[in-house]
Design an enzyme around this catalytic site. Structure first.
Site, PDB file in Angstrom:
ATOM      1  N   TYR A   1      -0.111  -3.181  18.722  1.00 59.44           N
ATOM      2  CA  TYR A   1       1.013  -3.955  18.010  1.00 59.44           C
ATOM      3  C   TYR A   1       0.689  -5.844  18.459  1.00 59.44           C
ATOM      4  CZ  TYR A   1       5.050  -5.998  15.358  1.00 59.44           C
ATOM      5  OH  TYR A   1       5.493  -6.916  14.650  1.00 59.44           O
TER       6      TYR A   1
ATOM      7  N   THR B   1       6.076 -11.889  14.725  1.00 65.89           N
ATOM      8  CA  THR B   1       6.933 -11.842  15.512  1.00 65.89           C
ATOM      9  C   THR B   1       6.557 -12.711  16.732  1.00 65.89           C
ATOM     10  OG1 THR B   1       7.443  -9.508  17.294  1.00 65.89           O
ATOM     11  CG2 THR B   1       4.966  -9.927  16.265  1.00 65.89           C
ATOM     12  N   ASP B   2       7.635 -12.703  17.832  1.00 66.74           N
ATOM     13  CA  ASP B   2       8.224 -13.336  19.518  1.00 66.74           C
ATOM     14  C   ASP B   2       7.329 -11.980  19.817  1.00 66.74           C
ATOM     15  OD1 ASP B   2       9.563 -10.659  19.317  1.00 66.74           O
ATOM     16  OD2 ASP B   2      11.751 -11.534  20.007  1.00 66.74           O
ATOM     17  N   GLU B   3       6.993 -11.222  19.471  1.00 71.28           N
ATOM     18  CA  GLU B   3       5.727 -10.344  20.412  1.00 71.28           C
ATOM     19  C   GLU B   3       5.168 -10.500  21.079  1.00 71.28           C
ATOM     20  OE1 GLU B   3       6.659  -5.725  20.447  1.00 71.28           O
ATOM     21  OE2 GLU B   3       8.496  -6.256  19.092  1.00 71.28           O
TER      22      GLU B   3
ATOM     23  N   PRO C   1       5.237   3.177  27.374  1.00 70.69           N
ATOM     24  CA  PRO C   1       4.505   2.734  28.367  1.00 70.69           C
ATOM     25  C   PRO C   1       3.482   1.206  28.065  1.00 70.69           C
ATOM     26  CG  PRO C   1       3.114   4.010  27.138  1.00 70.69           C
ATOM     27  CD  PRO C   1       4.841   4.431  27.296  1.00 70.69           C
ATOM     28  N   GLY C   2       3.336   0.062  28.797  1.00 77.11           N
ATOM     29  CA  GLY C   2       3.714  -0.414  28.542  1.00 77.11           C
ATOM     30  C   GLY C   2       4.054  -1.964  28.126  1.00 77.11           C
TER      31      GLY C   2
ATOM     32  N   ALA D   1       1.045  -1.200   0.002  1.00 81.09           N
ATOM     33  CA  ALA D   1      -0.135   0.393   0.159  1.00 81.09           C
ATOM     34  C   ALA D   1       1.058   1.437   0.065  1.00 81.09           C
ATOM     35  CB  ALA D   1      -1.354   0.109   1.086  1.00 81.09           C
TER      36      ALA D   1
ATOM     37  N   THR E   1       2.037   2.597   2.839  1.00 78.04           N
ATOM     38  CA  THR E   1       1.973   3.535   3.728  1.00 78.04           C
ATOM     39  C   THR E   1       3.562   4.127   3.662  1.00 78.04           C
ATOM     40  OG1 THR E   1       2.920   2.062   5.382  1.00 78.04           O
ATOM     41  CG2 THR E   1       0.329   1.787   4.578  1.00 78.04           C
TER      42      THR E   1
ATOM     43  N   ASN F   1      13.636  -9.226  17.585  1.00 77.65           N
ATOM     44  CA  ASN F   1      13.726  -7.555  16.454  1.00 77.65           C
ATOM     45  C   ASN F   1      15.131  -8.066  15.560  1.00 77.65           C
ATOM     46  OD1 ASN F   1      12.959  -7.312  18.954  1.00 77.65           O
ATOM     47  ND2 ASN F   1      13.627  -5.026  18.504  1.00 77.65           N
TER      48      ASN F   1
ATOM     49  N   LYS G   1      -0.874  -8.766  15.839  1.00 77.48           N
ATOM     50  CA  LYS G   1      -0.310  -9.406  15.812  1.00 77.48           C
ATOM     51  C   LYS G   1      -1.026 -11.183  15.137  1.00 77.48           C
ATOM     52  CE  LYS G   1       2.605  -9.846  13.038  1.00 77.48           C
ATOM     53  NZ  LYS G   1       2.362  -9.189  10.849  1.00 77.48           N
TER      54      LYS G   1
HETATM   55  P1  NAD Z   1       7.361  -2.308   7.273  1.00 73.22           P
HETATM   56  O1  NAD Z   1       6.794  -1.190   8.671  1.00 73.22           O
HETATM   57  O2  NAD Z   1       8.852  -1.912   7.379  1.00 73.22           O
HETATM   58  O3  NAD Z   1       6.701  -1.970   6.704  1.00 73.22           O
HETATM   59  C1  NAD Z   1       5.593  -2.763   6.326  1.00 73.22           C
HETATM   60  C2  NAD Z   1       5.239  -2.875   4.723  1.00 73.22           C
HETATM   61  O4  NAD Z   1       3.791  -2.785   4.861  1.00 73.22           O
HETATM   62  C3  NAD Z   1       5.226  -1.512   4.551  1.00 73.22           C
HETATM   63  O5  NAD Z   1       5.964  -1.877   3.083  1.00 73.22           O
HETATM   64  C4  NAD Z   1       3.739  -0.553   4.545  1.00 73.22           C
HETATM   65  O6  NAD Z   1       3.783  -0.321   3.456  1.00 73.22           O
HETATM   66  C5  NAD Z   1       2.878  -1.875   3.825  1.00 73.22           C
HETATM   67  N1  NAD Z   1       1.843  -1.986   4.482  1.00 73.22           N
HETATM   68  C6  NAD Z   1       1.149  -1.275   5.681  1.00 73.22           C
HETATM   69  N2  NAD Z   1       0.267  -1.623   5.847  1.00 73.22           N
HETATM   70  C7  NAD Z   1      -0.429  -2.038   4.508  1.00 73.22           C
HETATM   71  C8  NAD Z   1      -2.006  -2.966   3.601  1.00 73.22           C
HETATM   72  N3  NAD Z   1      -2.651  -2.587   4.386  1.00 73.22           N
HETATM   73  N4  NAD Z   1      -1.589  -3.534   2.473  1.00 73.22           N
HETATM   74  C9  NAD Z   1      -0.523  -3.819   2.069  1.00 73.22           C
HETATM   75  N5  NAD Z   1       0.661  -3.319   2.349  1.00 73.22           N
HETATM   76  C10 NAD Z   1       0.820  -2.482   3.629  1.00 73.22           C
HETATM   77  O7  NAD Z   1       8.039  -4.284   8.646  1.00 73.22           O
HETATM   78  P2  NAD Z   1       8.863  -4.534   8.744  1.00 73.22           P
HETATM   79  O8  NAD Z   1       9.877  -4.306   9.464  1.00 73.22           O
HETATM   80  O9  NAD Z   1       9.503  -5.212   7.368  1.00 73.22           O
HETATM   81  O10 NAD Z   1       8.470  -5.945   9.364  1.00 73.22           O
HETATM   82  C11 NAD Z   1       7.433  -6.707   8.293  1.00 73.22           C
HETATM   83  C12 NAD Z   1       6.610  -7.934   8.402  1.00 73.22           C
HETATM   84  O11 NAD Z   1       7.497  -8.669   9.587  1.00 73.22           O
HETATM   85  C13 NAD Z   1       5.641  -7.445   9.880  1.00 73.22           C
HETATM   86  O12 NAD Z   1       4.557  -8.228   9.913  1.00 73.22           O
HETATM   87  C14 NAD Z   1       6.083  -7.662  11.359  1.00 73.22           C
HETATM   88  O13 NAD Z   1       5.253  -7.784  11.933  1.00 73.22           O
HETATM   89  C15 NAD Z   1       7.266  -8.624  11.564  1.00 73.22           C
HETATM   90  N6  NAD Z   1       7.923  -8.596  12.108  1.00 73.22           N
HETATM   91  C16 NAD Z   1       8.967  -7.406  11.718  1.00 73.22           C
HETATM   92  C17 NAD Z   1      10.405  -7.755  12.828  1.00 73.22           C
HETATM   93  C18 NAD Z   1      11.135  -6.826  12.909  1.00 73.22           C
HETATM   94  O14 NAD Z   1      11.667  -6.466  13.662  1.00 73.22           O
HETATM   95  N7  NAD Z   1      11.123  -5.400  11.976  1.00 73.22           N
HETATM   96  C19 NAD Z   1      10.710  -9.122  13.325  1.00 73.22           C
HETATM   97  C20 NAD Z   1       9.448  -9.643  13.223  1.00 73.22           C
HETATM   98  C21 NAD Z   1       8.270  -9.436  12.957  1.00 73.22           C
HETATM   99  P1  TYD Z   2      11.651  -0.750  18.376  1.00 73.43           P
HETATM  100  O1  TYD Z   2      13.315  -0.912  17.635  1.00 73.43           O
HETATM  101  O2  TYD Z   2      10.548   0.091  18.646  1.00 73.43           O
HETATM  102  O3  TYD Z   2      11.315  -2.268  18.636  1.00 73.43           O
HETATM  103  P2  TYD Z   2      10.415  -2.843  20.008  1.00 73.43           P
HETATM  104  O4  TYD Z   2       9.249  -2.233  20.213  1.00 73.43           O
HETATM  105  O5  TYD Z   2       9.373  -3.687  18.306  1.00 73.43           O
HETATM  106  O6  TYD Z   2      10.959  -3.948  20.063  1.00 73.43           O
HETATM  107  O7  TYD Z   2      12.764  -1.095  19.806  1.00 73.43           O
HETATM  108  C1  TYD Z   2      13.786  -1.851  20.493  1.00 73.43           C
HETATM  109  C2  TYD Z   2      13.707  -1.759  21.929  1.00 73.43           C
HETATM  110  O8  TYD Z   2      14.257   0.246  22.186  1.00 73.43           O
HETATM  111  C3  TYD Z   2      12.524  -1.621  22.817  1.00 73.43           C
HETATM  112  O9  TYD Z   2      12.818  -1.903  24.046  1.00 73.43           O
HETATM  113  C4  TYD Z   2      12.527  -0.093  22.721  1.00 73.43           C
HETATM  114  C5  TYD Z   2      13.997   0.654  23.280  1.00 73.43           C
HETATM  115  N1  TYD Z   2      13.587   1.998  21.926  1.00 73.43           N
HETATM  116  C6  TYD Z   2      14.605   2.901  23.002  1.00 73.43           C
HETATM  117  O10 TYD Z   2      14.616   3.049  23.820  1.00 73.43           O
HETATM  118  N2  TYD Z   2      14.482   4.399  22.126  1.00 73.43           N
HETATM  119  C7  TYD Z   2      13.844   4.290  20.974  1.00 73.43           C
HETATM  120  O11 TYD Z   2      13.701   6.086  20.368  1.00 73.43           O
HETATM  121  C8  TYD Z   2      13.454   3.937  21.008  1.00 73.43           C
HETATM  122  C9  TYD Z   2      12.147   3.917  19.245  1.00 73.43           C
HETATM  123  C10 TYD Z   2      12.809   2.334  21.136  1.00 73.43           C
END
Ligand code: NAD
Ligand code: TYD
Length: 354
Positions: free
Chosen positions: A166, A141-143, A290-291, A36, A38, A195, A170
């Site tokens: 979030y 995600t592990d979250e 928070p949380g 999309a 975003t 992560n 998920k």
């Molecule tokens: P990101 O936010 O970088 O990318 C998300 C993508 O999805 C973007 O390109 C956005 O345009 C697209 N998108 C959002 N809403 C949409 C919609 N309604 N229709 C079509 N496309 C849409 O995310 P990421 O970090 O690349 O994560 C990708 C996936 O992996 C997610 O599902 C996330 O939950 C999961 N994940 C991420 C991490 C991490 O550390 N980043 C870890 C574990 C799992």
């Molecule tokens: P983030 O990259 O947002 O991933 P997630 O919350 O999904 O694990 O954050 C990673 C960790 O870093 C999380 O414990 C929150 C912390 N954090 C900061 O301390 N400062 C920041 O500016 C951000 C974005 C995250």
């Protein structure tokens, strides 16, 4: 040759997966990237793919059921890898609504489309027979497991206990995907990764945000006491794990993915400062999220033992290479920060899109 629908393929992890499919194993897959665009979607992550004959980009929403139907029938989709999501915890605290729409309802729309187009007997509503070789991967995600105390690891059977909007969205999508397997026999896997870090990550997440602030000598906002623990994995290792699940995963199974690489946030921030030769006085402790989950850590024994996957990057080399990438790609970073990256779609695809 399989046709894979990669959703969210313009994001951080999805674009790494698309590049991997097209560049490293070009003989195997056609890739249809539905995104999309975003704020998190950036087609500048996919310049490498643009002229590839096996790649198609479609700007669209995973909640758009009629678009999904067109895509499944036109491109004869064999596999879905659902990366599309709202992915940032802090944004989910500010405004959860879009997380419910995309992460839950979008996943359900994709599951319905796959179920409809893959089943063998289209007139039988409950038919659980699907075309050979089809697969739906829900990238999670592990979250979803919530937070750990000082010891223990998340296994695939750890109860779900999400704490942020979030992670709750998920977890809901995971349960829907598993329900479509249990009720309708849909061939699915759910992957739950820790992560990620690496090139092309949007600078709202910890590591690229800290790198960007360091490069601009801006304060590094560490939430709370900075002692929260995350289990870091290089994005390329995550993508290899998803490929292993695509090729060898047992239908209906969950696979945890992680690198046995626990670091406190403050350790990560100090490592970045050291590599960039910046002073620790840039660290600024700010109000806690928070949380805020205190600790995540993955037991990756199942994917290692059953699918033969193992991470290739250590955190030390991975973070070095990642910082090097951001230094060499400052223009990418600047265009994300100043918003110019959003022009790219119009310039490249304005006339061409479906
Ligand atoms: P990101 O936010 O970088 O990318 C998300 C993508 O999805 C973007 O390109 C956005 O345009 C697209 N998108 C959002 N809403 C949409 C919609 N309604 N229709 C079509 N496309 C849409 O995310 P990421 O970090 O690349 O994560 C990708 C996936 O992996 C997610 O599902 C996330 O939950 C999961 N994940 C991420 C991490 C991490 O550390 N980043 C870890 C574990 C799992
Ligand atoms: P983030 O990259 O947002 O991933 P997630 O919350 O999904 O694990 O954050 C990673 C960790 O870093 C999380 O414990 C929150 C912390 N954090 C900061 O301390 N400062 C920041 O500016 C951000 C974005 C995250």
């Amino acid at each position: 040759m399989k046709s894979l629908l990669v959703t969210g393929g313009a994001g951080f992890i999805g674009s790494c997966f698309v590049r991997r499919l097209l560049v490293s194993s070009p003989e195997k897959h056609n890739v249809i990237n539905l995104d999309a665009l975003t704020y998190a979607g950036n087609l500048e992550n996919l310049k490498l793919a643009e002229n590839n004959q096996r790649y198609i980009f479609i700007k669209g929403d995973i909640c758009d059921r009629s678009l999904l139907e067109k895509i499944f029938s036109k491109y004869e989709i064999d596999g879905v890898i659902n990366f599309a999501a709202e992915s940032h915890v802090d944004r989910s605290i500010e405004n959860p609504e879009e997380f419910i729409r995309t992460n839950i309802m979008g996943t359900q729309a994709l599951l319905d489309a796959a179920k409809k187009y893959w089943k063998l007997n289209s007139s039988d509503k409950y038919c659980a027979q699907y075309r050979d070789g089809v697969k739906f991967i829900q990238v999670s995600t592990d979250e979803v497991y919530g937070e750990l105390g000082p010891s223990g690891l998340f296994s695939e059977s750890t109860p779900l206990s999400p704490n942020s909007p979030y992670s709750a969205s998920k977890a809901s999508a995971d349960l829907l995907a598993l329900a479509y397997h249990n009720t309708f026999g849909l061939p699915i896997n759910v992957t739950r990764c820790s992560n990620n870090y690496g090139p092309y990550q949007f600078p709202e997440k910890l590591i690229p945000l800290m790198i960007n602030n360091c490069l601009n000598d801006k304060p590094l906002p560490v939430y709370g006491n900075g002692l929260q623990v995350r289990d870091w994995l290089h994005v390329e290792d995550h993508c290899e794990a998803i490929l292993a699940v695509l090729e060898k995963g047992n239908n209906g199974e969950i696979y945890n993915i992680g690198g046995n690489c626990e670091r406190t946030n403050i350790e990560v921030v100090k490592a970045i400062l050291k590599i960039l030769k910046k002073p620790e006085s840039l660290i600024s402790y700010v109000k806690d999220r928070p949380g805020h989950d205190k600790r995540y850590a993955i037991n990756n024994a199942k994917i290692k033992n059953n699918l033969g996957w193992a991470p290739k990057h250590t955190f030390e080399t991975g973070i070095d290479e990642t910082i090097d990438w951001y230094l060499k790609n400052e223009e990418w970073l600047n265009r994300v920060v100043n918003g110019k990256y959003t022009d790219y779609y119009e310039r490249m695809y304005g006339e061409k899109n479906e």
